[in-house]
Design an enzyme around this catalytic site. Structure first.
Site, PDB file in Angstrom:
ATOM      1  CG  ASP A 180       0.186  -4.057   2.875  1.00 15.03           C
ATOM      2  OD1 ASP A 180       0.598  -3.535   1.832  1.00 15.03           O
ATOM      3  OD2 ASP A 180      -0.066  -3.412   3.912  1.00 15.03           O
ATOM      4  CD  GLN A 187      -1.585   7.889  12.040  1.00 18.20           C
ATOM      5  OE1 GLN A 187      -1.033   8.545  12.905  1.00 18.20           O
ATOM      6  NE2 GLN A 187      -2.639   7.143  12.281  1.00 18.20           N
ATOM      7  N   GLY A 188       3.143   6.621   9.150  1.00 17.57           N
ATOM      8  CA  GLY A 188       4.515   6.893   8.751  1.00 17.57           C
ATOM      9  C   GLY A 188       5.445   5.711   8.878  1.00 17.57           C
ATOM     10  CB  SER A 218       2.973   1.840   6.019  1.00 12.70           C
ATOM     11  OG  SER A 218       1.716   1.835   6.621  1.00 12.70           O
ATOM     12  CG  HIS A 275      -0.357   0.297   2.518  1.00 15.20           C
ATOM     13  ND1 HIS A 275       0.051  -0.691   3.386  1.00 15.20           N
ATOM     14  CD2 HIS A 275      -0.090   1.467   3.139  1.00 15.20           C
ATOM     15  CE1 HIS A 275       0.532  -0.143   4.481  1.00 15.20           C
ATOM     16  NE2 HIS A 275       0.463   1.167   4.353  1.00 15.20           N
TER      17      HIS A 275
END
Length: 479
Positions: free
Chosen positions: A127, A217-218, A220, A82
């Site tokens: 993923d 967040q950040g 991944s 993603h």
């Protein structure tokens, strides 16, 4: 799509939040927040966090789109599907390796030249992705990946430059944390999006009852790791998604690497080499002129030497030496060629490298690049300049001239970028847009039909706000 939770998934991170921090579940993009204390004062402001030591996780990579990754081979970074677009050529990603401080002068950077996204990825499971670098980072240690479930217990280590709270900003310094294994059954019991957990393809970890430690967040694409009996780091998971960050009974969800280990290996082979196989480094993208002799070199490593070389897609008038891999000759026909160089070792293992070769007609004007890094002064109206001198061309530039710009900066909303023509005319390319997102990796189309090609062209970059800093990595002018 259930994965629109911690980035589009979890452009996720080491949210090392203390138990006193209240975190609301949120759907957020993978980008830095407007204020980013971690980039101002360093790791002492990370709530409940632990800064990673230099060299502690030597395979860790930061990707310019706001994700993490790990060195799978010296030319391939393993990250989350993603975090990237579709499989294919891609030169827009910058990988930063070798430092815990993203602004360290000792950082090593590479641009991408190809992305491989897991086949069938649609936002649920699968993923993972591989990013091929334009040239290998030969000094980088590699992170092995799990091939079974023997390490699916106890605590894992996670690390990243992402937010320290749900919806927070990206960090300048690498943070680390430990998260406990959670069974698929318990993870699924959290309900909501967790009810659709894909057993085997996804693995969960976090403090179930208390929360407080998590990715966010950040982060991944970054690795979840654990040491095996031989004291080697093994990648067990890839940061994927979660609801909020560090909330009780809302654990982090990671791609279960061992389930995809064979697919990842085979994909690496198709991209030019896997661990233990043959890895090929090509000459990179080329731009030459019809009638001009060329000499291009490729190198191979791994496998068992000697190597036998071949190539497909070469321009007419050129050939490759089967013993050295050197391409020589004089191109006779203008055009754009997709060239693949293959090295085969004595055990019949192969590795490949691909590049684009543009052969320009006589009297044409090839693209020119300035790849010298230039630091951008913080909060400075004068800015910095990077020059490209064009000569030997005829006539005026095109109405569809392009300027490809690569700037590493932690807040591109601070930046103003202009192209200054030889006669002093100014063409604005970027004017403080993009808010808090990192970096500029953009090709701008500009009508330069009123400008002669020859002369000194300048790219001017100004940072008109304080705190966030960065540098001009490279720019390419095609007239």
């Amino acid at each position: 799509m259930r994965h629109s939770l911690r980035t589009t998934l979890r452009a996720g991170v080491v949210a090392l939040a203390g138990a006193m921090i209240a975190m609301a579940a949120a759907t957020v993009p993978a980008q830095a927040a407007p204020t980013d204390p971690g980039l101002v004062d360093g790791p002492d402001l990370v709530v409940g966090g632990t800064p990673a030591a230099q060299g502690e996780f030597p395979w860790m990579v930061r990707l310019s789109m706001g994700c993490g990754g790990a060195m799978y081979t010296q030319s391939l970074v393993l990250t989350a599907a993603h975090c990237v677009g579709a499989t294919g050529n891609n030169t827009s990603i910058t990988a930063t390796w070798g430092v815990v401080d993203l602004q360290s002068s000792s950082r090593v950077t590479r641009t991408s030249n190809y992305v491989y996204r897991a086949p069938g990825y649609n936002g649920t499971g699968k993923d993972w992705a591989l990013i091929r670098l334009s040239s290998p980072i030969t000094q980088a240690p590699l992170l092995k990946i799990a091939t079974d479930t023997s390490l699916h217990s106890g605590e894992f280590d996670v690390m990243g430059w992402g937010a320290t709270a749900s919806g927070g900003g990206q960090q300048r310094y690498l943070l680390k944390a430990k998260v406990p294994f959670i069974t698929d059954t318990q993870c699924q019991s959290a309900g909501g999006s967790y009810s659709a957990l894909v057993f085997n393809e996804e693995i969960c970890a976090g403090n179930w009852s208390s929360g407080g430690v998590d990715t966010c967040q950040g982060d991944s694409g970054g690795p979840m790791v654990k040491k095996n009996a031989s004291n080697e780091w093994i990648q067990v998971g890839i940061v994927s998604w979660g609801i909020g960050c560090a909330q009780p009974q809302k654990p982090g969800v990671y791609t279960e690497v061992r389930y995809f280990s064979t697919d990842i290996y085979n994909a690496a082979v198709s991209l030019g080499g896997a661990p233990g196989g043959v890895s090929v480094t090509g000459p990179g993208n080329q731009s030459t002129v019809v009638g001009t002799a060329v000499t291009l070199n490729s190198t191979a490593s791994g496998g068992t030497a000697p190597y036998s070389w071949s190539a497909s897609g070469l321009p007419a008038g050129t050939s490759i030496s089967s013993s050295t891999g050197q391409i020589t000759g004089t191109p006779t026909t203008a055009g754009s060629y997709s060239v693949t160089v293959t090295a085969t070792d004595s055990a019949s293992k192969t590795g490949t490298a691909s590049f684009t070769w543009t052969v320009n007609p006589v009297g044409g004007c090839a693209a020119s690049t300035n790849g010298t890094d230039v630091s951008i002064p913080d909060n400075n109206t004068t800015g910095v300049y990077s020059n490209i001198v064009v000569s030997g061309c005829t006539g005026n530039a095109s109405a569809t001239s392009t300027v490809e710009v690569h700037i590493v900066h932690t807040y591109k909303g601070d930046l103003v970028v202009d192209l200054v023509a030889p006669d002093g005319s100014v063409y604005n390319l970027h004017n403080r847009t993009g808010s808090s997102t990192d970096n500029i990796d953009t090709t701008y189309t500009v009508n330069l039909s009123g400008e002669v090609k020859n002369g000194t062209w300048r790219l001017r970059v100004r940072d008109l706000a304080s705190i966030d800093t960065g540098y001009l990595n490279s720019w390419t002018l095609t007239l």
